[in-house]
Design a protein around this motif. Structure first.
Motif, PDB file in Angstrom:
ATOM      1  N   GLN A  55       0.835  -1.202   0.000  1.00 36.47           N
ATOM      2  CA  GLN A  55       0.000   0.000   0.000  1.00 36.47           C
ATOM      3  C   GLN A  55       0.871   1.253   0.000  1.00 36.47           C
ATOM      4  N   GLU A 103      -8.534   6.348   4.196  1.00 36.09           N
ATOM      5  CA  GLU A 103      -8.940   6.301   2.783  1.00 36.09           C
ATOM      6  C   GLU A 103     -10.180   7.157   2.534  1.00 36.09           C
ATOM      7  N   GLU A 135     -10.149   4.735  -8.380  1.00 37.57           N
ATOM      8  CA  GLU A 135      -9.153   4.061  -7.544  1.00 37.57           C
ATOM      9  C   GLU A 135      -9.581   4.086  -6.077  1.00 37.57           C
ATOM     10  N   GLN A 136     -10.160   5.214  -5.649  1.00 36.05           N
ATOM     11  CA  GLN A 136     -10.598   5.330  -4.254  1.00 36.05           C
ATOM     12  C   GLN A 136     -11.758   4.377  -3.956  1.00 36.05           C
ATOM     13  N   GLU A 139     -10.060   1.101  -3.391  1.00 30.11           N
ATOM     14  CA  GLU A 139      -9.283   1.034  -2.153  1.00 30.11           C
ATOM     15  C   GLU A 139     -10.182   0.951  -0.919  1.00 30.11           C
ATOM     16  N   THR A 142     -11.639  -2.563  -0.725  1.00 35.77           N
ATOM     17  CA  THR A 142     -10.674  -3.542  -0.219  1.00 35.77           C
ATOM     18  C   THR A 142     -10.639  -3.540   1.302  1.00 35.77           C
TER      19      THR A 142
END
Ligand SMILES: [Fe+2]
Ligand SMILES: [Fe+2]
Lengths: 172, 75
Positions: A55, A103, A135-136, A139, A142
């Motif tokens: 990360q 995040e 992408e956020q 993330e 995840t």
């Protein structure tokens, strides 16, 4: 002079300022994940440590993406000062909860730049951030999946080690 | 002065903590030293000159069409 300036710079200075702010945020995220990797290593969560090392690298890539965008658009990218990195966590659950919190903050910051770029009619910056917006989503998802897995596994007995082993699923 | 040099000047001026000028200990004499154009020039400016410079830079970017702001900022 107006045209000459426009020919050397293709985004608005306000967008540039916000993107320099985002460079700092990505650098801070990278350093934070490195601190988390250190915590995981020291507390025997070796798979999670690997996850955070990866990360940390990804966040640096995000930072460089923005940095290079500012180079390409003729802006003035600023190498960030990174301070205030937390190294204290109470548990592996705390580590992943802090990750999600972090995040979400990053996502908010990116959405804010998109909104400001849109207000200022800066299409180039707005389009550039498309990738970051998606992408956020990934993330956040995840980390949410990992937190769900933690919930299901439970932290009693061998739970903690099982949690650590399962984090491997999210390292590709 | 090239646009790069102007952007770098803007960055320096924006980073000046002007509030410190009104704090007895933080910036006792109210002066700032600015190095411009790859260290070619050195300026020593007082509080009012810094405020003027901030305004001048803001207006410059607006008139060059590089700012999202369109109206004149507060004097
Ligand atoms: Fe990121
Ligand atoms: Fe991230």
């Amino acid at each position: 002079m107006k045209d000459i300036a426009r020919q050397s710079m293709s985004i608005k200075v306000e967008s540039m300022d916000l993107l320099n702010g985002q460079i700092k945020i990505e650098a801070h995220a990278s350093a934070t994940y490195l601190a988390m990797a250190s915590w995981c290593e020291q507390n025997g969560f070796f798979t999670s440590a690997k996850f955070f090392f990866k990360q940390a690298e990804e966040e640096r890539e995000h930072m460089m993406k923005i940095f290079n965008f500012l180079v390409d658009t003729g802006g003035n990218p600023i190498s960030p000062e990174v301070t205030n990195i937390n190294h204290d966590y109470s548990s592996i659950v705390d580590v992943f909860e802090s990750t999600l919190e972090h995040e979400v903050k990053v996502t908010k910051s990116i959405h804010n730049i998109v909104n400001e770029a849109r207000k200022g009619g800066d299409i180039v910056t707005e389009r550039f951030l498309d990738w970051f917006v998606m992408e956020q989503v990934e993330e956040e998802n995840t980390v949410r999946d990992i937190l769900d897995m933690i919930e299901v596994t439970g932290t009693e007995g061998v739970g903690l080690q099982m949690i650590d082993n399962q984090v491997a699923k999210w390292i590709d | 002065m090239s646009l790069c040099q102007l952007l770098s000047l803007r960055h320096k001026v924006m980073n000046i903590a002007i509030e410190d000028h009104f704090h007895g200990d933080l910036n006792a004499h109210g002066f700032e030293v600015l190095l411009l154009c790859n260290k070619k020039h050195l300026f020593i400016l007082n509080t009012l000159e810094i405020l003027d410079l901030k305004n001048l830079i803001d207006q410059s970017f607006i008139s060059m069409g590089l700012s999202a702001k369109t109206e004149a900022v507060i004097q």
